[in-house]
Scaffold this active site. Sequence first.
Site, PDB file in Angstrom:
ATOM      1  N   ASP A  88       0.899  -1.076  -0.082  1.00  0.00           N
ATOM      2  CA  ASP A  88      -0.162   0.092  -0.143  1.00  0.00           C
ATOM      3  C   ASP A  88       0.838   1.345  -0.054  1.00  0.00           C
ATOM      4  O   ASP A  88       1.977   1.157   0.508  1.00  0.00           O
ATOM      5  CB  ASP A  88      -0.815   0.084   1.245  1.00  0.00           C
ATOM      6  CG  ASP A  88      -0.442   0.146   2.673  1.00  0.00           C
ATOM      7  OD1 ASP A  88       0.925  -0.613   2.680  1.00  0.00           O
ATOM      8  OD2 ASP A  88      -0.651   0.888   3.595  1.00  0.00           O
ATOM      9  N   GLU A 158       0.041  -0.884   5.826  1.00  0.00           N
ATOM     10  CA  GLU A 158       1.123  -0.391   6.690  1.00  0.00           C
ATOM     11  C   GLU A 158       0.923   1.244   7.015  1.00  0.00           C
ATOM     12  O   GLU A 158       1.132   1.841   7.896  1.00  0.00           O
ATOM     13  CB  GLU A 158       2.281  -0.412   6.118  1.00  0.00           C
ATOM     14  CG  GLU A 158       3.647  -0.317   6.927  1.00  0.00           C
ATOM     15  CD  GLU A 158       4.110   1.164   7.097  1.00  0.00           C
ATOM     16  OE1 GLU A 158       4.757   1.327   8.069  1.00  0.00           O
ATOM     17  OE2 GLU A 158       3.824   1.981   6.345  1.00  0.00           O
TER      18      GLU A 158
HETATM   19  N1  BES Z   1       8.718   3.365   5.599  1.00  0.00           N
HETATM   20  C1  BES Z   1       8.194   4.360   6.188  1.00  0.00           C
HETATM   21  C2  BES Z   1       8.950   4.515   7.591  1.00  0.00           C
HETATM   22  C3  BES Z   1      10.225   5.019   7.357  1.00  0.00           C
HETATM   23  C4  BES Z   1      10.596   5.688   6.435  1.00  0.00           C
HETATM   24  C5  BES Z   1      11.252   4.535   8.299  1.00  0.00           C
HETATM   25  C6  BES Z   1      11.914   6.282   6.298  1.00  0.00           C
HETATM   26  C7  BES Z   1      12.367   5.025   8.256  1.00  0.00           C
HETATM   27  C8  BES Z   1      12.890   5.881   7.237  1.00  0.00           C
HETATM   28  C9  BES Z   1       6.685   4.051   6.919  1.00  0.00           C
HETATM   29  O1  BES Z   1       6.014   3.341   5.466  1.00  0.00           O
HETATM   30  C10 BES Z   1       5.821   4.959   7.252  1.00  0.00           C
HETATM   31  O2  BES Z   1       5.671   5.830   6.609  1.00  0.00           O
HETATM   32  N2  BES Z   1       5.623   4.715   8.433  1.00  0.00           N
HETATM   33  C11 BES Z   1       4.692   5.691   9.138  1.00  0.00           C
HETATM   34  C12 BES Z   1       4.070   5.133  10.595  1.00  0.00           C
HETATM   35  C13 BES Z   1       2.684   4.315  10.051  1.00  0.00           C
HETATM   36  C14 BES Z   1       2.287   4.123  11.450  1.00  0.00           C
HETATM   37  C15 BES Z   1       1.656   5.351   9.290  1.00  0.00           C
HETATM   38  C16 BES Z   1       5.344   6.844   9.488  1.00  0.00           C
HETATM   39  O3  BES Z   1       6.596   6.822  10.020  1.00  0.00           O
HETATM   40  O4  BES Z   1       4.693   8.072   9.684  1.00  0.00           O
HETATM   41 MN    MN Z   2       6.980   2.150   4.247  1.00  0.00          MN
HETATM   42 MN    MN Z   3       5.283   5.341   4.634  1.00  0.00          MN
END
Ligand code: BES
Ligand code: MN
Ligand code: MN
Length: 462
Positions: A88, A158
Amino acid sequence: MQGVQSYIKENKDRFLDELLEILRIPSVSADPKFKKDVIKTAKSVAAHLKKAGAQKVEVCKTDGYPIVYGEKMVDKNLPTVLVYGHYDVQPADPVELWDSPPFDPVIKKTKAHPKGAIYARGACDDKGQMFMHVKAFEAMVKNKHLPCNVKFMIEGEEEVGSSNLGPFCKKNKKKLACDVVLISDTSIISNKQPSITVGLRGLSYVEVEVTGPNKDLHSGVYGGAVANPINVLSKMIAALHDKNGKITIPGFYNDVIAVSKKERKKMEEAPFSLTAYKKALKVKDVQGEKGYTTRERASIRPTLDVNGIWGGYIGEGAKTVLPSKAFAKISMRLVPGQDPDKITKLFAKHFKSLAPDAVKVEVRPHHGGHPAVTPTDTPEYQAAAMAMKKTFKKDAIPQRGGGSIPIVSLFEKVLGVKSVLMGFGLNSDDIHSPNEHYGVFNYYRGIETIPYFYDYYAELKK
Ligand code: BES
Ligand code: MN
Ligand code: MN
């Protein structure tokens, strides 16, 4: 291994075309408008896994979007690697800020990516990085060079909090049994300086609603005499930080596990240019918690940010209105030691205490997530470091990341296994922003590196 690497070289163009095809499906999990496309993407990932040589491929139903599963068990005496990724993507909005349509990938050369980068929503986060694993797996299977058992679990929620992944893991503990989880959903320092993420921040996310009068009022007739919820909300938000950039919620920092001076010093040794950082963002100066460097503020320190704020009249022209309601979405990034539920409660209590009697305040919690740290003295970290050294010809630096992948702590709790965060994106790839992109170099480098991980991991686990 020679065969695997030659196969990758020979099939490069097709590997790229197949990724572009997946990027054309708008799998935005947050917006129900894209439901059909999200499901279509799950099916497409499943088909690719099958074609690559995975067995027992399934598109597993959940209460939300399906989880794609597939496996290749070679020998029960070999270690098992569970590959996690997500198909996603974030919404592409505001679409008008994209230079090319978000779901019509194009390849363009940039300064950071002289060999070209793929511009599309999800190119880096996480379709491009997830798909590297499918292609590396294909290369290993076709060359009969698979030194580990492999399981894939690719989810579709995710970006909206992975709420169905926990129950899925609990229900399928046996099926998901593994020695380690391998994830590519993070970044490296630069294409010349590899790094491995060893920590992620947690998240507490709330929505607040401030209500003043029971209806919108004439701002001349009532203005000055009745509380304006937007004025009040702005003041309340402003009070959440002090002049040193510290968060004022009582108890907010209580459980933070401090990072040692030695570790902080080590962190600062990794290459970084504040001048380049500011230049890339077109800001004259940076801002943040006093006593910490820019990199520390964005990784080892907790934060509080308003993600959205609205209320009143925002249409064309002017309307003299004293609104009844004001809203904001607020997120807090958490570091090891902090518990998202506890922080949410502390926030709600403090936020309500900031409100004058002239308004009513409601705090609604959204999804949260626990922070995570991954050790470096494990076979999986060592294998990732050796694999990166092999392809980049340079030692990888362990680095704490600022983003959140809440399922890392979930895997530890439910499956009892650690994760290794071997990502290949760049922080400048504009994930979640307009013009998200992923280097063609990074895509291929990932595909080349992953088979080495399996080799070294199997070796170290002997
Ligand atoms: N891949 C990201 C997280 C990420 C990005 C970690 C860059 C380290 C470096 C992930 O898809 C993401 O966006 N996570 C969200 C949290 C989620 C609970 C919506 C975030 O970090 O905002
Ligand atoms: Mn991600
Ligand atoms: Mn992300």
